[in-house]
Enzyme design. Structure first.
Site, mmCIF file in Angstrom:
data_model
loop_
_atom_site.group_PDB
_atom_site.id
_atom_site.type_symbol
_atom_site.label_atom_id
_atom_site.label_comp_id
_atom_site.label_asym_id
_atom_site.label_seq_id
_atom_site.Cartn_x
_atom_site.Cartn_y
_atom_site.Cartn_z
ATOM 1 N N PHE A 123 36.825 -120.546 44.488
ATOM 2 C CA PHE A 123 35.661 -120.083 43.734
ATOM 3 C C PHE A 123 34.572 -119.693 44.731
ATOM 4 O O PHE A 123 34.250 -120.463 45.641
ATOM 5 C CB PHE A 123 35.164 -121.150 42.769
ATOM 6 N N ASP A 193 36.988 -130.044 44.406
ATOM 7 C CA ASP A 193 36.126 -129.513 43.348
ATOM 8 C C ASP A 193 36.899 -129.637 42.041
ATOM 9 O O ASP A 193 37.974 -129.053 41.884
ATOM 10 C CB ASP A 193 35.782 -128.051 43.634
ATOM 11 N N LYS A 219 31.504 -127.018 31.350
ATOM 12 C CA LYS A 219 32.719 -126.375 30.878
ATOM 13 C C LYS A 219 33.374 -127.283 29.834
ATOM 14 O O LYS A 219 32.930 -127.369 28.703
ATOM 15 C CB LYS A 219 33.653 -126.084 32.060
ATOM 16 N N ARG A 363 40.958 -113.738 31.255
ATOM 17 C CA ARG A 363 41.076 -115.190 31.316
ATOM 18 C C ARG A 363 40.698 -115.793 29.966
ATOM 19 O O ARG A 363 39.637 -115.483 29.410
ATOM 20 C CB ARG A 363 40.156 -115.745 32.412
#
Length: 404
Positions: A123, A193, A219, A363
């Protein structure tokens, strides 16, 4: 699968009652909870209480009525979701800030170890933060290599291996235990992460013997946009490592107001500034949703939802770039298509919200707490219709917005 079979899965779903605990808009199938989780219904009341009673009535007294303990209290709730002890996780700052703290702390352990190793295609913020972290430590460098070359890149000068457990684009999942063991065998610290892991897949940082980890809460944990992040430090490291952001909330005695800095014991030393209590209140309602959730049911449903969407993508002729092995992926599915951005926009117009990742990936997040099997089946049907009709080629779907 037939629609009757899909409905039978929903009828037997132990997580089905959780859907009512979210304020989901009518006519929308939300497949972007892997980017921003849906709003829990309890969040509004919690925020109202924070504003009118805790802030409005109790004012500064609220710091002694639960506010000051919020980072450790919420950290304990997250700890149970990632396989850590309650006193190994604390909530505060952003994922980026926590990653910076962890990297610099790891680089300071041994002056002869100066290299941070990470994966190309990680990321972007992780790599950006790593660039900044090594620039703050004399002699430190960042080595970025292809995914398959990560282990070979670890050498006697490696200070820390920094990896994202579940890849943000493809959903590919690293084997946490084996990668951690390999890094530590070479004398490096293992930093994970967990932003696409916590609340999505089974995570056991202590069982894997991880050294440090960071993660976001907006999230799968439904903490709200920009919700405070968390940091995990294994107990064996807590008195040896210290945060480079030595703010007053990380001081051993913040209200002694000493000029000099003395790090607090345990996880409190990883705090920096004053906790953002409005955001903490929203996050806590998201975390409390998990109190009575059967985690194994979550992981099982995630796998079932994946297969429904994978079948739909295959029927539409899309290339799936996410592993079919449930143990090797997270809880989203990605398809490659040259017009993936236009496909994403066409889906949104039809009430199916996913997202696009450059250069060519559609996605779709599969969040088991509030998605039904029928939701995913219907989304798959709509995806197939869009692909077969070619409607995504219409000009209006090619406009790029600031956030994709």
């Amino acid at each position: 699968m037939t629609l009757d079979e899909i409905d039978a899965l929903d009828a037997a779903d132990p997580l089905a009652p959780m859907r009512a605990r979210f304020a989901l808009p009518e006519g929308v199938i939300y497949l972007d909870g892997n980017s921003l989780g849906a709003l829990p219904r309890d969040t509004g009341a919690a925020m109202a209480d924070m504003l009118s009673r805790q802030w409005g009535d109790r004012l500064i007294r609220s710091w002694n009525e639960g506010w000051i303990e919020a980072p450790t209290r919420l950290g304990g709730k997250i700890a149970s979701m990632i396989g850590a002890a309650a006193d190994e996780v604390i909530v505060g700052d952003s994922t980026s800030a926590n990653l910076f703290k962890a990297l610099v702390a790891a680089l300071r352990i041994d002056p002869s170890r100066t290299v941070v190793v990470s994966e190309a295609g990680n990321f972007p913020t992780d790599l950006h933060v790593a660039e900044g972290a090594v620039a703050c430590v004399p002699g430190a460098t960042l080595k970025v290599v292809p995914r398959g070359e990560v282990l070979a890149a670890i050498g006697p000068d490696t200070a820390v291996l920094m990896l994202t457990h579940v890849h943000y684009k493809t959903a590919e999942r690293f084997d946490m235990a084996s990668l951690t063991a390999a890094a530590q065998a070479a004398g490096a610290v293992m930093l994970w992460d967990l932003s696409h892991s916590a609340g999505a897949v089974a995570v056991e940082v202590n069982a894997a013997n991880a050294d440090m980890a960071v993660g976001c809460t907006y999230k799968y944990l439904n903490g709200g946009p920009g919700a405070p992040a968390y940091i995990y430090v294994a107990k064996r490291w807590q008195e040896r490592l210290a945060s480079p952001l030595s703010g007053w909330m990380g001081h051993a005695a913040p209200f002694a107001f000493d000029d000099g800095y003395e790090p607090a014991p345990g996880m409190k030393r990883w705090l920096a500034g004053t906790p953002p209590m409005l955001a903490m209140a929203a996050l806590e309602t998201g975390l409390d949703l998990w109190a009575d959730v059967d985690r194994e049911a979550v992981w099982a449903k995630s796998a079932a939802l994946w297969w429904i969407m994978a079948a739909a993508g295959e029927a539409a002729g899309l290339e799936c770039v996410t592993s079919a092995d449930a143990a090797a992926r997270g809880s989203h599915i990605s398809f490659r298509h040259p017009d993936a951005h236009a496909l994403t926009q066409a889906l949104i117009e039809r009430g199916v919200i996913g997202d696009f990742r450059d250069p060519d990936v559609l996605r779709l997040g599969l969040t088991p707490l509030y998605l039904s099997h029928r939701d995913v089946w219907q989304a798959g049907e709509i995806l197939g219709e869009i692909v077969r009709s070619g409607m995504y080629r219409e000009a209006r779907f090619r406009e790029r917005l600031a956030v994709t």
